[in-house]
Design a protein around this motif. Structure first.
Motif, PDB file in Angstrom:
ATOM      1  N   GLY A  48      14.979  59.221  26.896  1.00  0.00           N
ATOM      2  CA  GLY A  48      14.383  58.299  27.693  1.00  0.00           C
ATOM      3  C   GLY A  48      15.441  56.966  27.439  1.00  0.00           C
ATOM      4  O   GLY A  48      15.011  55.652  27.834  1.00  0.00           O
ATOM      5  N   TYR A  49      16.287  56.845  26.450  1.00  0.00           N
ATOM      6  CA  TYR A  49      17.084  55.951  26.283  1.00  0.00           C
ATOM      7  C   TYR A  49      18.175  55.338  27.181  1.00  0.00           C
ATOM      8  O   TYR A  49      18.716  56.116  27.895  1.00  0.00           O
ATOM      9  CB  TYR A  49      17.843  55.897  24.889  1.00  0.00           C
ATOM     10  CG  TYR A  49      18.403  54.668  24.391  1.00  0.00           C
ATOM     11  CD1 TYR A  49      19.861  54.346  24.655  1.00  0.00           C
ATOM     12  CD2 TYR A  49      17.722  53.800  23.465  1.00  0.00           C
ATOM     13  CE1 TYR A  49      20.317  53.469  24.246  1.00  0.00           C
ATOM     14  CE2 TYR A  49      18.255  52.586  23.518  1.00  0.00           C
ATOM     15  CZ  TYR A  49      19.514  52.220  23.557  1.00  0.00           C
ATOM     16  OH  TYR A  49      20.136  51.196  23.304  1.00  0.00           O
ATOM     17  N   ALA A  50      18.358  54.062  27.382  1.00  0.00           N
ATOM     18  CA  ALA A  50      19.276  53.634  28.217  1.00  0.00           C
ATOM     19  C   ALA A  50      20.104  52.519  27.482  1.00  0.00           C
ATOM     20  O   ALA A  50      19.581  51.958  26.705  1.00  0.00           O
ATOM     21  CB  ALA A  50      18.728  53.207  29.602  1.00  0.00           C
ATOM     22  N   TYR A  51      21.171  52.181  28.030  1.00  0.00           N
ATOM     23  CA  TYR A  51      21.958  51.030  27.530  1.00  0.00           C
ATOM     24  C   TYR A  51      21.098  49.845  27.954  1.00  0.00           C
ATOM     25  O   TYR A  51      20.223  49.875  28.804  1.00  0.00           O
ATOM     26  CB  TYR A  51      23.207  50.742  28.214  1.00  0.00           C
ATOM     27  CG  TYR A  51      24.294  51.946  27.975  1.00  0.00           C
ATOM     28  CD1 TYR A  51      24.565  52.013  26.348  1.00  0.00           C
ATOM     29  CD2 TYR A  51      25.103  52.307  28.647  1.00  0.00           C
ATOM     30  CE1 TYR A  51      25.584  52.947  26.075  1.00  0.00           C
ATOM     31  CE2 TYR A  51      26.125  53.170  28.375  1.00  0.00           C
ATOM     32  CZ  TYR A  51      26.527  53.464  27.111  1.00  0.00           C
ATOM     33  OH  TYR A  51      27.276  54.399  26.500  1.00  0.00           O
ATOM     34  N   TYR A  53      20.732  45.443  29.164  1.00  0.00           N
ATOM     35  CA  TYR A  53      21.653  44.303  29.397  1.00  0.00           C
ATOM     36  C   TYR A  53      21.394  43.390  28.242  1.00  0.00           C
ATOM     37  O   TYR A  53      20.307  43.399  27.550  1.00  0.00           O
ATOM     38  CB  TYR A  53      20.973  43.929  30.576  1.00  0.00           C
ATOM     39  CG  TYR A  53      21.393  44.671  32.008  1.00  0.00           C
ATOM     40  CD1 TYR A  53      22.836  44.816  32.288  1.00  0.00           C
ATOM     41  CD2 TYR A  53      20.245  45.359  32.728  1.00  0.00           C
ATOM     42  CE1 TYR A  53      23.035  45.692  33.298  1.00  0.00           C
ATOM     43  CE2 TYR A  53      20.786  45.765  33.809  1.00  0.00           C
ATOM     44  CZ  TYR A  53      22.287  46.315  34.176  1.00  0.00           C
ATOM     45  OH  TYR A  53      22.430  46.737  35.176  1.00  0.00           O
ATOM     46  N   LEU A  54      22.229  42.164  28.327  1.00  0.00           N
ATOM     47  CA  LEU A  54      21.992  40.967  27.484  1.00  0.00           C
ATOM     48  C   LEU A  54      20.593  40.597  27.332  1.00  0.00           C
ATOM     49  O   LEU A  54      19.809  40.110  26.512  1.00  0.00           O
ATOM     50  CB  LEU A  54      22.981  40.036  27.639  1.00  0.00           C
ATOM     51  CG  LEU A  54      24.345  40.122  26.869  1.00  0.00           C
ATOM     52  CD1 LEU A  54      25.476  39.091  27.394  1.00  0.00           C
ATOM     53  CD2 LEU A  54      24.414  40.090  25.322  1.00  0.00           C
ATOM     54  N   ASN A  55      20.031  40.541  28.728  1.00  0.00           N
ATOM     55  CA  ASN A  55      18.639  39.826  28.792  1.00  0.00           C
ATOM     56  C   ASN A  55      17.643  40.816  28.389  1.00  0.00           C
ATOM     57  O   ASN A  55      16.525  40.230  28.612  1.00  0.00           O
ATOM     58  CB  ASN A  55      18.405  39.413  30.431  1.00  0.00           C
ATOM     59  CG  ASN A  55      18.672  40.642  31.259  1.00  0.00           C
ATOM     60  OD1 ASN A  55      18.398  41.654  30.911  1.00  0.00           O
ATOM     61  ND2 ASN A  55      18.903  40.249  32.546  1.00  0.00           N
ATOM     62  N   GLY A  56      17.924  41.997  27.967  1.00  0.00           N
ATOM     63  CA  GLY A  56      16.912  42.859  27.287  1.00  0.00           C
ATOM     64  C   GLY A  56      16.305  43.897  28.479  1.00  0.00           C
ATOM     65  O   GLY A  56      15.717  44.833  27.737  1.00  0.00           O
ATOM     66  N   GLN A  57      16.923  43.876  29.445  1.00  0.00           N
ATOM     67  CA  GLN A  57      16.397  44.802  30.577  1.00  0.00           C
ATOM     68  C   GLN A  57      17.195  46.038  30.386  1.00  0.00           C
ATOM     69  O   GLN A  57      18.282  46.080  29.961  1.00  0.00           O
ATOM     70  CB  GLN A  57      16.320  44.304  31.797  1.00  0.00           C
ATOM     71  CG  GLN A  57      15.619  43.394  32.033  1.00  0.00           C
ATOM     72  CD  GLN A  57      15.844  42.833  33.748  1.00  0.00           C
ATOM     73  OE1 GLN A  57      16.758  43.006  34.230  1.00  0.00           O
ATOM     74  NE2 GLN A  57      14.823  42.052  34.079  1.00  0.00           N
ATOM     75  N   SER A  58      16.524  47.191  30.534  1.00  0.00           N
ATOM     76  CA  SER A  58      17.380  48.458  30.598  1.00  0.00           C
ATOM     77  C   SER A  58      18.007  48.677  31.569  1.00  0.00           C
ATOM     78  O   SER A  58      17.572  48.331  32.805  1.00  0.00           O
ATOM     79  CB  SER A  58      16.322  49.717  30.717  1.00  0.00           C
ATOM     80  OG  SER A  58      15.459  49.831  29.286  1.00  0.00           O
ATOM     81  N   ILE A  59      19.216  49.508  31.366  1.00  0.00           N
ATOM     82  CA  ILE A  59      20.024  49.786  32.589  1.00  0.00           C
ATOM     83  C   ILE A  59      19.580  50.985  33.185  1.00  0.00           C
ATOM     84  O   ILE A  59      19.495  51.905  32.399  1.00  0.00           O
ATOM     85  CB  ILE A  59      21.640  49.885  32.152  1.00  0.00           C
ATOM     86  CG1 ILE A  59      22.016  48.404  31.533  1.00  0.00           C
ATOM     87  CG2 ILE A  59      22.667  50.335  33.168  1.00  0.00           C
ATOM     88  CD1 ILE A  59      23.664  48.795  30.976  1.00  0.00           C
ATOM     89  N   ASN A  60      19.576  51.146  34.336  1.00  0.00           N
ATOM     90  CA  ASN A  60      19.162  52.245  35.256  1.00  0.00           C
ATOM     91  C   ASN A  60      20.382  53.128  35.656  1.00  0.00           C
ATOM     92  O   ASN A  60      20.808  53.128  36.630  1.00  0.00           O
ATOM     93  CB  ASN A  60      18.256  52.091  36.475  1.00  0.00           C
ATOM     94  CG  ASN A  60      17.770  53.007  37.260  1.00  0.00           C
ATOM     95  OD1 ASN A  60      17.353  54.202  36.724  1.00  0.00           O
ATOM     96  ND2 ASN A  60      17.212  52.935  38.392  1.00  0.00           N
ATOM     97  N   VAL A  61      20.773  53.686  34.564  1.00  0.00           N
ATOM     98  CA  VAL A  61      21.872  54.862  34.586  1.00  0.00           C
ATOM     99  C   VAL A  61      21.631  56.086  33.821  1.00  0.00           C
ATOM    100  O   VAL A  61      21.074  55.853  32.658  1.00  0.00           O
ATOM    101  CB  VAL A  61      23.241  54.283  34.346  1.00  0.00           C
ATOM    102  CG1 VAL A  61      23.334  53.688  32.974  1.00  0.00           C
ATOM    103  CG2 VAL A  61      24.393  55.142  34.522  1.00  0.00           C
ATOM    104  N   GLY A  62      21.617  57.287  34.313  1.00  0.00           N
ATOM    105  CA  GLY A  62      21.437  58.432  33.448  1.00  0.00           C
ATOM    106  C   GLY A  62      22.640  58.720  32.643  1.00  0.00           C
ATOM    107  O   GLY A  62      23.741  59.197  33.075  1.00  0.00           O
ATOM    108  N   ILE A  63      22.619  58.330  31.506  1.00  0.00           N
ATOM    109  CA  ILE A  63      23.567  58.543  30.351  1.00  0.00           C
ATOM    110  C   ILE A  63      23.775  59.899  29.886  1.00  0.00           C
ATOM    111  O   ILE A  63      22.586  60.503  29.393  1.00  0.00           O
ATOM    112  CB  ILE A  63      23.529  57.414  29.179  1.00  0.00           C
ATOM    113  CG1 ILE A  63      23.348  56.065  29.821  1.00  0.00           C
ATOM    114  CG2 ILE A  63      24.775  57.800  28.330  1.00  0.00           C
ATOM    115  CD1 ILE A  63      22.957  54.941  28.663  1.00  0.00           C
ATOM    116  N   GLY A  64      24.774  60.481  29.867  1.00  0.00           N
ATOM    117  CA  GLY A  64      25.007  61.750  29.480  1.00  0.00           C
ATOM    118  C   GLY A  64      26.086  62.694  30.324  1.00  0.00           C
ATOM    119  O   GLY A  64      26.585  62.134  31.299  1.00  0.00           O
ATOM    120  N   THR A  65      26.132  63.893  29.969  1.00  0.00           N
ATOM    121  CA  THR A  65      27.015  64.580  30.617  1.00  0.00           C
ATOM    122  C   THR A  65      26.332  65.521  31.543  1.00  0.00           C
ATOM    123  O   THR A  65      25.209  66.056  31.343  1.00  0.00           O
ATOM    124  CB  THR A  65      27.719  65.588  29.696  1.00  0.00           C
ATOM    125  OG1 THR A  65      28.658  64.742  28.948  1.00  0.00           O
ATOM    126  CG2 THR A  65      28.755  66.619  30.496  1.00  0.00           C
TER     127      THR A  65
END
Length: 183
Positions: A48-51, A53-65
């Motif tokens: 469930g972790y995501a990068y 943004y500076l403003n604290g919001q999660s980036i909606n991108v599936g990180i991984g291979t």
């Protein structure tokens, strides 16, 4: 591309796992310091972790291979983490604006996130994660936001912004964190 010729896929093609693997093994991995690719389907940052943004919001991108989705996460011997997305979504809508289908298609402009300290915190754009664009049409790597005005870059690279353009700000400022950097 200097060594291997033009990228061997068309941006109109649907993403194929074997083509993605071949592309990465030809155009990326031989030029990096001992890349270790994360297991397919595993988020290297945890469930469930995501990068952020500076403003604290999660980036909606599936990180991984996920080779079939045209993305890969890997680390190198120097501790850097890389997340590459080599696709865009071709989205089809119905007359009411509802999504009918989403198909991953190759992109000549690949999005590259570089995490300077791997999976270690804070994993935030503009702090330890920086975004770049690799354009295979003109063989150039640029920071995301390179084509924006100084005002747009500064507006994005502040605590209330996303931090997407902080790499562009650092490069424009001669690789220095000047007084107007977000901290």
């Amino acid at each position: 591309q200097e060594d291997n010729g033009p990228a061997a896929f068309s941006t109109s093609d649907t993403v194929d796992a074997e083509v993605v693997k071949n592309f990465l093994n030809t155009y990326w991995f031989p030029y990096l310091n001992g890349p270790v690719i994360s297991k397919e389907g595993v988020n290297p940052y945890g469930i469930g972790y995501a990068y952020l943004y500076l403003n604290g919001q999660s980036i909606n991108v599936g990180i991984g291979t996920s080779y079939s989705a045209g993305r890969v996460y890997f680390t190198t011997n120097d501790g850097l983490g890389y997340f590459i997305r080599m696709m865009d979504w071709d989205v089809e809508y119905d007359d009411d604006g509802n999504v009918v289908s989403e198909t991953p298609k190759y992109s000549a402009r690949q999005s590259v996130y570089i995490d300077v300290n791997g999976v270690n915190a804070p994993n935030t754009l503009g702090k330890d994660v920086f975004r770049f664009v690799v354009n295979f049409d003109d063989s150039v790597v640029r920071p995301l936001g390179y084509d924006r005005t100084e005002s747009e870059i500064n507006s994005n690279c502040k605590l209330s912004g996303t931090g997407d353009y902080c790499a562009a700000k650092l490069i424009n400022d001669g690789w220095q964190m000047k007084k107007d950097y977000p901290w």
